[in-house]
Design a protein around this motif. Sequence first.
Motif, PDB file in Angstrom:
ATOM      1  N   UNK A  77     -28.354  14.359   0.534  1.00 42.94           N
ATOM      2  CA  UNK A  77     -29.483  14.901   1.044  1.00 42.94           C
ATOM      3  C   UNK A  77     -29.173  15.517   2.526  1.00 42.94           C
ATOM      4  N   UNK A  78     -28.039  15.085   3.316  1.00 42.80           N
ATOM      5  CA  UNK A  78     -27.783  16.014   4.225  1.00 42.80           C
ATOM      6  C   UNK A  78     -26.822  17.079   4.084  1.00 42.80           C
ATOM      7  N   UNK A  79     -25.959  17.053   3.375  1.00 45.08           N
ATOM      8  CA  UNK A  79     -25.224  18.374   2.944  1.00 45.08           C
ATOM      9  C   UNK A  79     -25.369  18.763   1.430  1.00 45.08           C
ATOM     10  N   UNK A  80     -25.901  19.981   1.309  1.00 47.22           N
ATOM     11  CA  UNK A  80     -26.132  20.263  -0.133  1.00 47.22           C
ATOM     12  C   UNK A  80     -24.954  20.933  -0.717  1.00 47.22           C
ATOM     13  N   UNK A  81     -24.140  21.128   0.100  1.00 50.56           N
ATOM     14  CA  UNK A  81     -22.510  21.962  -0.590  1.00 50.56           C
ATOM     15  C   UNK A  81     -21.303  20.957  -0.580  1.00 50.56           C
ATOM     16  N   UNK A  82     -21.220  20.134   0.523  1.00 51.63           N
ATOM     17  CA  UNK A  82     -19.843  19.538   0.390  1.00 51.63           C
ATOM     18  C   UNK A  82     -19.578  18.718  -0.834  1.00 51.63           C
ATOM     19  N   UNK A  83     -18.335  18.503  -1.237  1.00 46.21           N
ATOM     20  CA  UNK A  83     -17.982  18.173  -2.456  1.00 46.21           C
ATOM     21  C   UNK A  83     -18.031  16.572  -1.935  1.00 46.21           C
ATOM     22  N   UNK A  84     -18.356  15.432  -3.108  1.00 46.37           N
ATOM     23  CA  UNK A  84     -18.332  14.113  -2.773  1.00 46.37           C
ATOM     24  C   UNK A  84     -17.502  13.673  -4.044  1.00 46.37           C
ATOM     25  N   UNK A  85     -16.909  12.696  -3.300  1.00 45.78           N
ATOM     26  CA  UNK A  85     -15.788  12.011  -4.193  1.00 45.78           C
ATOM     27  C   UNK A  85     -16.226  10.519  -4.732  1.00 45.78           C
ATOM     28  N   UNK A  86     -15.903   9.990  -5.815  1.00 45.26           N
ATOM     29  CA  UNK A  86     -16.193   8.851  -6.018  1.00 45.26           C
ATOM     30  C   UNK A  86     -15.236   7.747  -5.325  1.00 45.26           C
ATOM     31  N   UNK A  87     -15.572   6.536  -5.430  1.00 47.83           N
ATOM     32  CA  UNK A  87     -14.495   5.414  -5.097  1.00 47.83           C
ATOM     33  C   UNK A  87     -13.554   5.594  -6.282  1.00 47.83           C
ATOM     34  N   UNK A  88     -12.242   5.220  -6.099  1.00 47.14           N
ATOM     35  CA  UNK A  88     -11.091   5.222  -7.088  1.00 47.14           C
ATOM     36  C   UNK A  88     -11.562   4.363  -8.172  1.00 47.14           C
ATOM     37  N   UNK A  89     -11.368   4.776  -9.425  1.00 48.02           N
ATOM     38  CA  UNK A  89     -11.792   3.890 -10.680  1.00 48.02           C
ATOM     39  C   UNK A  89     -10.334   4.177 -11.291  1.00 48.02           C
ATOM     40  N   UNK A  90      -9.780   2.797 -11.831  1.00 48.03           N
ATOM     41  CA  UNK A  90      -8.773   2.681 -12.528  1.00 48.03           C
ATOM     42  C   UNK A  90      -8.690   3.384 -13.957  1.00 48.03           C
ATOM     43  N   UNK A  91      -7.671   3.665 -14.652  1.00 46.54           N
ATOM     44  CA  UNK A  91      -7.824   4.262 -16.230  1.00 46.54           C
ATOM     45  C   UNK A  91      -8.189   2.931 -16.776  1.00 46.54           C
ATOM     46  N   UNK A  92      -7.632   1.849 -16.622  1.00 45.50           N
ATOM     47  CA  UNK A  92      -7.847   0.627 -17.327  1.00 45.50           C
ATOM     48  C   UNK A  92      -9.136   0.185 -17.076  1.00 45.50           C
ATOM     49  N   UNK A  93      -9.729   0.515 -15.967  1.00 48.50           N
ATOM     50  CA  UNK A  93     -11.326  -0.081 -15.908  1.00 48.50           C
ATOM     51  C   UNK A  93     -12.047   0.777 -16.696  1.00 48.50           C
ATOM     52  N   UNK A  94     -11.787   2.299 -16.745  1.00 51.20           N
ATOM     53  CA  UNK A  94     -12.597   3.054 -17.446  1.00 51.20           C
ATOM     54  C   UNK A  94     -12.432   3.066 -19.060  1.00 51.20           C
ATOM     55  N   UNK A  95     -11.075   2.620 -19.455  1.00 54.89           N
ATOM     56  CA  UNK A  95     -10.982   2.625 -20.908  1.00 54.89           C
ATOM     57  C   UNK A  95     -11.494   1.277 -21.508  1.00 54.89           C
ATOM     58  N   UNK A  96     -11.301   0.152 -20.489  1.00 57.28           N
ATOM     59  CA  UNK A  96     -11.795  -1.256 -21.096  1.00 57.28           C
ATOM     60  C   UNK A  96     -13.038  -1.912 -20.692  1.00 57.28           C
ATOM     61  N   UNK A  97     -13.447  -1.102 -19.582  1.00 58.91           N
ATOM     62  CA  UNK A  97     -14.598  -1.837 -18.775  1.00 58.91           C
ATOM     63  C   UNK A  97     -15.921  -1.047 -19.196  1.00 58.91           C
ATOM     64  N   UNK A  98     -16.740  -1.635 -18.355  1.00 56.65           N
ATOM     65  CA  UNK A  98     -18.395  -0.654 -18.424  1.00 56.65           C
ATOM     66  C   UNK A  98     -18.317   0.490 -17.795  1.00 56.65           C
ATOM     67  N   UNK A  99     -18.179   1.749 -18.733  1.00 57.04           N
ATOM     68  CA  UNK A  99     -18.192   2.860 -18.088  1.00 57.04           C
ATOM     69  C   UNK A  99     -19.482   3.196 -17.471  1.00 57.04           C
TER      70      UNK A  99
END
Length: 335
Positions: free
Chosen positions: A32-54
């Motif tokens: 809402x404050x900046x329309x253009x800056x890139x936003x990065x997520x928190x780090x997600x481990x590959x293990x969490x993505x592959x085995x966890x709740x996507x």
Amino acid sequence: MQMTTKKLPPRTLSVAPMLDWTDRHYRHMARQITHHAWLYTEMVTTGALIHGNRERFLAFNECEHPVALQLGGSDAADLAQCAKIAEEYGYDEVNLNCGCPSERVQKGAFGACLMNEVGLVADGVKAMQDVVDIDVTVKHRIGVDQQEDYSVVRDFVGHLAEQASCKTFIVHARNAWLKGLSPKENREIPPLKYDYVYQLKRDFPDLEILINGGVTDNEQIAEHLKHVDGVMVGRAAYHQPLTMMAQWDALFYDDHHEIMSLENLIPVLHDYANMHIQANKGTLLRHMARHYLGLSHGMNGARQWRRMLSDASLLGQNNADLLQQAGMAVGVLQA
Ligand SMILES: Cc1cc2nc3c(=O)[nH]c(=O)nc-3n(C[C@H](O)[C@H](O)[C@H](O)COP(=O)(O)O)c2cc1C
């Protein structure tokens, strides 16, 4: 699945990946404050993505674009699988974490210790690039432990550019000390060496080099941009989001829309919080409000705003109207 066809802005500015901080609620507010800056997520481990709740790790608000998913991992096949998932989810970039020094991360053989395993990183980056069209980028330090020489980061970047055609590097301009310092100390104690990052841009003019670490105001950003392609801001964008980011679009993206104020932001956040609470999927007011504490930074009534939005019994009522009440209490909204 969410896909975007929007033309992406340059990475002149970005908000850093920060575990526990840059979740989708923070990113919604930042957008809402900046329309253009890139936003990065928190780090997600590959293990969490592959085995966890996507859905839990990947869900984001459509307004967040451009948004990058940061991955933690080192196995090329796992990274490729996760990059593909990220692309299908609609992320605009996948970023590999080669900068986190925490012991837990070291045990998983990723994060900053990957700076000593450039071959592994190249394999991972290549494997990701082979399966996605979105950009694959790397976030790293200038060295680990006692590696003080500029050649360390130069060779790391040079190898990834040559062997994996990696084009974008986000450089936290200090070493990571893998033993003896907490992650927090590792963001403060090893000295910042911005000249190493500037030198990278001179040595690799065709690469996109973004600088990160210790940036706290727009004058510093303007100075860095004389030397590198972009600036990533972490803690300052979290602790004082309006002060830090409200001018970014005008100053650095030549977009002169109305500057966001707390007065105008409160109704947007109120609707957003209301929507999540009503959806009844377990999102509570406190999950969102904790990211709003810094909005009053530098204003009269800042303490009152923070006090109300961190009061357990007020938050416990789980009613988004608290945001309006806090706005009235500090004189930003009319009673
Ligand atoms: C609470 C917190 C969590 C962080 N989590 C991550 C992370 O998940 N991945 C990462 O690459 N860096 C992480 N970082 C480091 C930031 O991305 C950034 O590199 C660092 O804070 C330096 O930038 P700054 O001085 O602008 O804050 C984290 C920093 C903080 C304060």
